[in-house]
Motif scaffolding. Structure first.
Motif, mmCIF file in Angstrom:
data_model
loop_
_atom_site.group_PDB
_atom_site.id
_atom_site.type_symbol
_atom_site.label_atom_id
_atom_site.label_comp_id
_atom_site.label_asym_id
_atom_site.label_seq_id
_atom_site.Cartn_x
_atom_site.Cartn_y
_atom_site.Cartn_z
ATOM 1 N N ASN A 68 0.827 -1.210 0.000
ATOM 2 C CA ASN A 68 0.000 0.000 0.000
ATOM 3 C C ASN A 68 0.860 1.258 0.000
ATOM 4 O OD1 ASN A 68 -2.461 -1.310 -0.092
ATOM 5 N ND2 ASN A 68 -2.770 -1.265 2.113
ATOM 6 N N ARG A 69 1.955 1.256 0.742
ATOM 7 C CA ARG A 69 2.842 2.423 0.758
ATOM 8 C C ARG A 69 3.439 2.649 -0.634
ATOM 9 N NH1 ARG A 69 8.426 3.753 4.121
ATOM 10 N NH2 ARG A 69 8.483 5.927 3.442
ATOM 11 N N GLY A 70 3.927 1.592 -1.243
ATOM 12 C CA GLY A 70 4.487 1.726 -2.580
ATOM 13 C C GLY A 70 3.449 2.160 -3.594
ATOM 14 N N TRP A 71 2.262 1.574 -3.521
ATOM 15 C CA TRP A 71 1.191 1.911 -4.453
ATOM 16 C C TRP A 71 0.815 3.388 -4.308
ATOM 17 C CZ3 TRP A 71 -1.723 -2.494 -6.714
ATOM 18 C CH2 TRP A 71 -2.630 -2.084 -7.699
ATOM 19 N N SER A 72 0.799 3.895 -3.073
ATOM 20 C CA SER A 72 0.434 5.301 -2.864
ATOM 21 C C SER A 72 1.467 6.257 -3.457
ATOM 22 C CB SER A 72 0.234 5.587 -1.376
ATOM 23 O OG SER A 72 1.466 5.607 -0.691
ATOM 24 N N GLU A 73 2.688 5.793 -3.644
ATOM 25 C CA GLU A 73 3.748 6.612 -4.238
ATOM 26 C C GLU A 73 3.812 6.454 -5.757
ATOM 27 O OE1 GLU A 73 6.211 8.583 -2.705
ATOM 28 O OE2 GLU A 73 5.166 8.378 -0.782
ATOM 29 N N ALA A 74 3.156 5.448 -6.273
ATOM 30 C CA ALA A 74 3.246 5.121 -7.701
ATOM 31 C C ALA A 74 2.576 6.189 -8.559
ATOM 32 C CB ALA A 74 2.600 3.755 -7.960
ATOM 33 N N GLN A 75 3.222 6.494 -9.667
ATOM 34 C CA GLN A 75 2.707 7.483 -10.607
ATOM 35 C C GLN A 75 2.195 6.854 -11.897
ATOM 36 O OE1 GLN A 75 2.647 10.912 -9.851
ATOM 37 N NE2 GLN A 75 3.093 10.043 -7.852
ATOM 38 N N GLY A 76 2.400 5.566 -12.079
ATOM 39 C CA GLY A 76 2.095 4.920 -13.345
ATOM 40 C C GLY A 76 0.623 4.674 -13.593
ATOM 41 N N LYS A 77 0.304 4.505 -14.859
ATOM 42 C CA LYS A 77 -1.038 4.080 -15.251
ATOM 43 C C LYS A 77 -1.276 2.654 -14.780
ATOM 44 C CE LYS A 77 -4.032 3.407 -19.280
ATOM 45 N NZ LYS A 77 -4.146 3.574 -20.747
ATOM 46 N N TYR A 78 -0.200 1.859 -14.790
ATOM 47 C CA TYR A 78 -0.268 0.472 -14.345
ATOM 48 C C TYR A 78 0.706 0.270 -13.198
ATOM 49 C CZ TYR A 78 -2.684 -0.095 -18.749
ATOM 50 O OH TYR A 78 -3.571 0.035 -19.784
ATOM 51 N N VAL A 79 0.307 -0.577 -12.250
ATOM 52 C CA VAL A 79 1.159 -0.909 -11.109
ATOM 53 C C VAL A 79 1.380 -2.412 -11.107
ATOM 54 C CG1 VAL A 79 1.390 -0.878 -8.599
ATOM 55 C CG2 VAL A 79 0.290 1.046 -9.769
ATOM 56 N N VAL A 80 2.641 -2.799 -11.053
ATOM 57 C CA VAL A 80 3.034 -4.200 -10.963
ATOM 58 C C VAL A 80 3.603 -4.403 -9.571
ATOM 59 C CG1 VAL A 80 4.624 -5.962 -11.838
ATOM 60 C CG2 VAL A 80 3.543 -4.354 -13.429
ATOM 61 N N ILE A 81 3.108 -5.403 -8.846
ATOM 62 C CA ILE A 81 3.670 -5.697 -7.534
ATOM 63 C C ILE A 81 4.499 -6.974 -7.621
ATOM 64 C CG2 ILE A 81 1.885 -4.461 -6.257
ATOM 65 C CD1 ILE A 81 0.630 -7.165 -5.562
ATOM 66 N N MET A 82 5.608 -6.959 -6.904
ATOM 67 C CA MET A 82 6.492 -8.125 -6.900
ATOM 68 C C MET A 82 7.292 -8.142 -5.611
ATOM 69 S SD MET A 82 9.532 -7.060 -9.592
ATOM 70 C CE MET A 82 10.680 -8.367 -9.155
ATOM 71 N N HIS A 83 7.896 -9.280 -5.340
ATOM 72 C CA HIS A 83 8.761 -9.448 -4.177
ATOM 73 C C HIS A 83 10.214 -9.377 -4.619
ATOM 74 C CE1 HIS A 83 5.315 -10.608 -1.779
ATOM 75 N NE2 HIS A 83 4.971 -11.460 -2.730
ATOM 76 N N SER A 84 11.089 -9.099 -3.674
ATOM 77 C CA SER A 84 12.509 -8.941 -4.003
ATOM 78 C C SER A 84 13.219 -10.268 -4.243
ATOM 79 C CB SER A 84 13.222 -8.150 -2.908
ATOM 80 O OG SER A 84 13.092 -8.794 -1.668
ATOM 81 N N ASP A 85 12.530 -11.379 -4.105
ATOM 82 C CA ASP A 85 13.145 -12.664 -4.446
ATOM 83 C C ASP A 85 12.647 -13.162 -5.801
ATOM 84 O OD1 ASP A 85 10.554 -13.364 -3.740
ATOM 85 O OD2 ASP A 85 11.144 -15.037 -2.467
ATOM 86 N N ALA A 86 12.140 -12.234 -6.617
ATOM 87 C CA ALA A 86 11.642 -12.571 -7.952
ATOM 88 C C ALA A 86 12.493 -11.871 -9.011
ATOM 89 C CB ALA A 86 10.183 -12.144 -8.085
ATOM 90 N N ARG A 87 12.331 -12.282 -10.226
ATOM 91 C CA ARG A 87 13.000 -11.668 -11.366
ATOM 92 C C ARG A 87 11.957 -11.408 -12.449
ATOM 93 N NH1 ARG A 87 15.839 -12.060 -7.795
ATOM 94 N NH2 ARG A 87 18.005 -12.702 -7.631
ATOM 95 N N VAL A 88 12.180 -10.358 -13.221
ATOM 96 C CA VAL A 88 11.276 -9.993 -14.307
ATOM 97 C C VAL A 88 11.983 -10.265 -15.628
ATOM 98 C CG1 VAL A 88 10.058 -8.066 -15.393
ATOM 99 C CG2 VAL A 88 10.173 -8.209 -12.908
#
Length: 168
Positions: free
Chosen positions: A77-97
């Motif tokens: 929620n904290r990250g989402w509230s700071e997000a400026q994008g049209k789309y928001v992708v959530i992920m964990h730091s033990d993942a790779r894109v």
């Protein structure tokens, strides 16, 4: 094609062994218009400091550090509230894109405005030929359930976009 801003919100907690790889995978994306907001949940390791030292000069990277452990929901929620994008992708730091992942997700969302969400195929970090999920679901109590394809060997059988909530 228009490239709307994508905000990637990454949770982190005591993931020093993983965070640099996760951040790098996002920042090396072939998608040209993104921001990365890492929200650290009061880690006791050096992961956040190492990430700031390595990526802090990249204007697409922001690190927010909670002074107390808040839990995963508040982190996102904290990250989402700071997000400026049209789309928001959530992920964990033990993942790779995968480098093309964000572009595919944006394309899917832009192509069908009736979609509310999109998710890429998730492969195991330790065994990258094994599918972790192609669409996690949660039960009525918020408990994650195994997603479609979970545990299967990846033979590109789920590379065509499809509905993931297909049978509750």
């Amino acid at each position: 094609m228009d490239n709307p801003l994508v905000s990637v919100v990454m949770s982190n907690w005591n993931s020093e062994a993983y965070i640099e790889g996760a951040v790098e995978s996002v920042l090396c994306s072939s998608y040209p218009n993104l921001e990365l907001i890492v929200v650290d949940d009061c880690s006791s390791d050096n992961g956040p400091a190492r990430a700031r030292a390595k990526f802090g000069k990249d204007q697409r990277f922001r690190l927010l550090v909670n002074e107390t452990n808040q839990g995963l929901t508040k982190v996102f929620n904290r990250g989402w509230s700071e997000a400026q994008g049209k789309y928001v992708v959530i992920m964990h730091s033990d993942a790779r894109v995968h480098p093309d992942c964000l572009g595919h997700l944006v394309h899917a969302m832009e192509a069908d405005l009736t979609l509310g969400a999109a998710q890429g195929k998730i492969l195991s970090l330790d065994k990258p030929t094994i599918i972790q999920s192609i669409g996690h679901t949660i039960d009525y109590f918020g408990v994650p359930m195994p997603g479609k394809g979970s545990g299967e060997e990846d033979h590109n059988q789920y590379d065509t976009p499809s509905e993931t909530f297909d049978g509750w």
